[in-house]
Scaffold this active site. Structure first.
Site, short mmCIF file in Angstrom:
data_model
loop_
_atom_site.label_atom_id
_atom_site.label_comp_id
_atom_site.label_asym_id
_atom_site.label_seq_id
_atom_site.Cartn_x
_atom_site.Cartn_y
_atom_site.Cartn_z
N HIS A 65 60.93 -43.56 -14.01
CA HIS A 65 59.72 -44.37 -13.79
C HIS A 65 58.59 -43.91 -14.69
O HIS A 65 57.90 -44.73 -15.34
CB HIS A 65 59.30 -44.27 -12.32
CG HIS A 65 58.06 -45.03 -11.99
ND1 HIS A 65 58.08 -46.24 -11.34
CD2 HIS A 65 56.74 -44.76 -12.21
CE1 HIS A 65 56.85 -46.69 -11.19
NE2 HIS A 65 56.02 -45.80 -11.70
N GLU A 96 57.17 -45.93 -18.20
CA GLU A 96 55.78 -46.40 -18.29
C GLU A 96 55.11 -45.92 -19.57
O GLU A 96 54.43 -46.68 -20.26
CB GLU A 96 54.99 -45.92 -17.07
CG GLU A 96 53.54 -46.34 -17.05
CD GLU A 96 53.36 -47.84 -17.00
OE1 GLU A 96 52.36 -48.34 -17.55
OE2 GLU A 96 54.23 -48.52 -16.42
N LYS A 125 56.77 -47.65 -22.63
CA LYS A 125 56.40 -49.08 -22.64
C LYS A 125 55.01 -49.28 -23.23
O LYS A 125 54.78 -50.18 -24.05
CB LYS A 125 56.46 -49.63 -21.23
CG LYS A 125 55.98 -51.07 -21.08
CD LYS A 125 56.15 -51.57 -19.67
CE LYS A 125 55.26 -50.82 -18.70
NZ LYS A 125 53.83 -51.14 -18.90
N ASN A 126 54.06 -48.42 -22.81
CA ASN A 126 52.70 -48.53 -23.33
C ASN A 126 52.67 -48.26 -24.83
O ASN A 126 51.97 -48.96 -25.59
CB ASN A 126 51.78 -47.54 -22.61
CG ASN A 126 51.53 -47.94 -21.17
OD1 ASN A 126 51.80 -49.07 -20.77
ND2 ASN A 126 51.00 -47.01 -20.38
#
Length: 661
Positions: free
Chosen positions: A264, A268, A271-272
């Site tokens: 998780h 994140e 992805k950013n």
């Protein structure tokens, strides 16, 4: 609702601070707990909310779940049966009293009611006593786990509604108490789902290198690669292409961790970075520079760094990254409210993309097990994200032992076999079934009387260290023994005084205190009776049973009394744990074996296993837990070590008597 909007409009001309103060006191009628649930449920919720939560470490979960035998699963269920209502009640109490009218938002009310329903189901479930009860309890946990699946997005919808209402008067970023609440709320949710998920997972078919949800040989490089693949797949689907990501680190390195948590967080961050790099170089002729992910192994932490050249973030914007509902991506909220997903009865979406929750939630996942997440950005160039993961799961570890002693319940759960041996012995079973020999019981009684004298000194030493808030508890027990001691002095051994005193008044005790002393009337601990009984009374008891009054202390008794003398020199937190452990072992040993016990031993066992004494032991546990919270790591480590010695000494004491001729 109109009242809050009018209030907001009235302060538009004022400062943001004035608006914040005015809006914070908005009160909404007709949505309180008492309007939806019975008085008994509401009172129970707030009573449980006054109790302290019990912390559980990753190391503890590893040790406890390594051999999920039937007895440990029952203990786990018993712990959750007591702990989960406390955690849920804390959240309900917070959801009931949020500022700015947030408590009245329909989506927040939906979440609150989920928590209340789960609380009611847990409180209504009978005590878990055996494997059959544990299996039924696990089914309830599975139902609760599913019910709370969409808590995060549904809460996000409620907060987003508040943000829209306040957007004309005050920025949600200027309301730190909202963000503080959300941090605590979501961190608690991570803990609740980890505890429930771990228990459920222990029932699933075994997986290699897994203890429930924990992978004992988790490869950070491998999990990172999976997260990278997932993030690039989404970037390809939404953007048409995706920058490369290069991983640096030893793929063979492993450590115990929860792979889903790690996935998780890394997903994140990557992805950013993918979106930032793609957007910056989308119009360039050359390929964008790759994102670099580095896995570094340290003695204390595993650190994962994600570096990109996506242009960075202005320094003024860095604090906003940790606020909820701040995002540069398109938010799905408006679209959801125009679809059936926002219809009455919907539980909300299952994804969080565009909510602005990614980074703050990821930081909470890291902090849950003692890690952290930090961001360093260079505007005009790029951003580095540092994810620190605590290595608490790896032995040897200087912090692991102290974490095992964060509470008395954690000590019991971490030492299940030793505790079982301390409270279950053929001596006790023989007392229960009537096969115990008189010589065996009398040998135990004589040595227990000698033990009791040193126990008095142990209690006295504890009183000299105890904080003022605990003195009533310790002294009140001795005061509550006055009538029982008089009976003991006159009659020695006879019908249980517990029944007589309890029949006289089962709710309070006439003591030289201005208030009842923590339910201490039924406290009739035999050992303390022996301490305070005059010498001629001890002689009377010995004469009645034909016991030797001048018998020498047995070597086992000598070891135990020397142990207590040494413990009296320990810091208060350590001493309190030892004192509780001795009392708990004594009470639990007899209470578990009293049913079906024949006379004359039943009369004795009723004195030592009585429910009122159990209540007192529970108060001692709360006292010890409170002391452990403020204790140092070294003191917690010592408390854990001495707890195990108590278990061993209790087992030896039973064996000493059982071997008597």
């Amino acid at each position: 609702m109109a009242a809050s909007l009018n209030m907001a409009a009235s302060v538009l001309s004022g400062s943001r601070l004035a608006a914040s103060r005015a809006l914070r006191n908005v009160v909404h009628q007709g949505v309180r707990l008492a309007d939806s649930f019975s008085r008994e449920v509401v009172d129970d919720i707030f009573a449980c909310a006054l109790k302290k939560q019990t912390g559980v470490s990753l190391k503890y979960m590893l040790d406890f779940g390594s051999k999920p035998i039937e007895r440990q699963l029952v203990l786990s269920a018993q712990f959750l049966h007591n702990e989960l209502p406390v955690r849920l009640s804390h959240r309900v109490a917070e959801l009931e009293n949020l500022p700015y009218g947030l408590s009245a938002k329909p989506h927040v009310l939906k979440v609150r009611d989920w928590y209340v329903e789960s609380f009611r189901e847990l409180r209504g479930f009978p005590k878990v006593k055996d494997a059959g009860d544990e299996l039924q309890f696990t089914r309830l946990l599975q139902h609760i786990y599913r019910r709370h699946t969409n808590v995060v997005p549904v809460m996000a919808m409620g907060v987003a509604e508040l943000k829209r209402e306040l957007s004309q008067s005050i920025d949600l970023d200027d309301l730190p108490d909202i963000h503080q609440f959300l941090d605590g709320f979501y961190l608690s949710r991570i803990g609740i789902r980890m505890l429930i998920g771990q228990h459920i997972a222990l029932h699933e078919p075994p997986r290699e290198n897994h203890i429930g949800l924990i992978d004992t040989r988790c490869s950070p490089a491998g999990v990172c690669q999976d997260a990278i693949d997932d993030a690039r797949s989404i970037c390809m689907r939404e953007k048409g292409s995706a920058p490369d990501v290069t991983v640096y680190g030893d793929p063979s390195f492993t450590f115990p961790y929860v792979p889903s948590h790690l996935h998780h967080m890394v997903f994140e961050l990557v992805k950013n970075s993918l979106r930032a790099v793609h957007d910056r170089f989308d119009d360039h002729d050359h390929d964008p520079p790759p994102i670099r992910l580095v896995v570094a192994e340290g003695e204390e932490d595993i650190t994962i760094k994600v570096s990109d050249e996506g242009g960075g973030i202005p320094r003024s914007g860095l604090p906003r990254m940790w606020t909820y509902l701040y995002t540069t991506a398109k938010s799905p909220l408006e679209e959801m409210e125009q679809t059936a997903a926002a219809a009455e009865g919907s539980d909300g979406p299952s994804v969080l993309a565009g909510y602005g929750y990614g980074l703050p939630i990821s930081r909470l996942y890291a902090r849950y097990f003692g890690g952290d997440l930090s961001i360093i950005s260079m505007e005009g160039y790029g951003t580095d994200a540092y994810l620190h993961l605590n290595r608490l799961g790896n032995p040897p570890n200087r912090a692991s032992a102290s974490l095992m002693a964060t509470s008395c319940s954690a000590l019991l759960a971490a030492n299940t076999e030793a505790w079982h041996d301390a409270t279950h012995h053929p001596f006790l079973e023989a007392c229960q079934n009537g096969s115990i020999q008189t010589a065996q019981f009398d040998a135990w009684l004589v040595q227990d009387g000698k033990f009791a004298r040193e126990f008095a000194r142990c209690l006295g030493a504890l009183l000299t260290k105890a904080p003022s808030s605990s003195i009533d508890l310790l002294l009140g027990g001795a005061c509550a023994l006055h009538d029982e001691l008089h009976w003991f002095a006159v009659r020695g051994c006879g019908p249980s005084v517990l029944e007589a005193s309890h029949a006289r008044d089962s709710s309070t005790c006439v003591l030289p205190f201005r208030r009842p002393c923590y339910y201490l009337l039924p406290l009739t601990l035999h050992r303390l009776c022996l301490l305070h009984t005059p010498q001629n009374s001890l002689q009377s008891l010995s004469a009645e049973r034909g016991l030797p009054t001048d018998a020498a202390p047995h070597p086992t008794c000598q070891r135990y009394t020397q142990f207590m003398e040494d413990c009296s020199k320990q810091p208060y937190a350590v001493h309190a744990v030892v004192f509780w452990a001795i009392e708990r072992a004594y009470n639990e040993s007899w209470s578990k074996h009293t049913p079906g016990m024949a006379e004359p031993y039943r009369t004795y066992a009723q004195r030592w296993g009585f429910e009122g004494f159990s209540t007192y032991v529970g108060q001692l546990e709360a006292l010890a837990d409170e002391a452990l919270v403020a204790a140092s790591s070294a003191e917690r480590d010592q408390a854990a070590s001495l707890f195990r010695q108590v278990c061993e000494l209790e087992r030896e004491f039973w064996a000493m008597a059982y071997s008597a001729q």
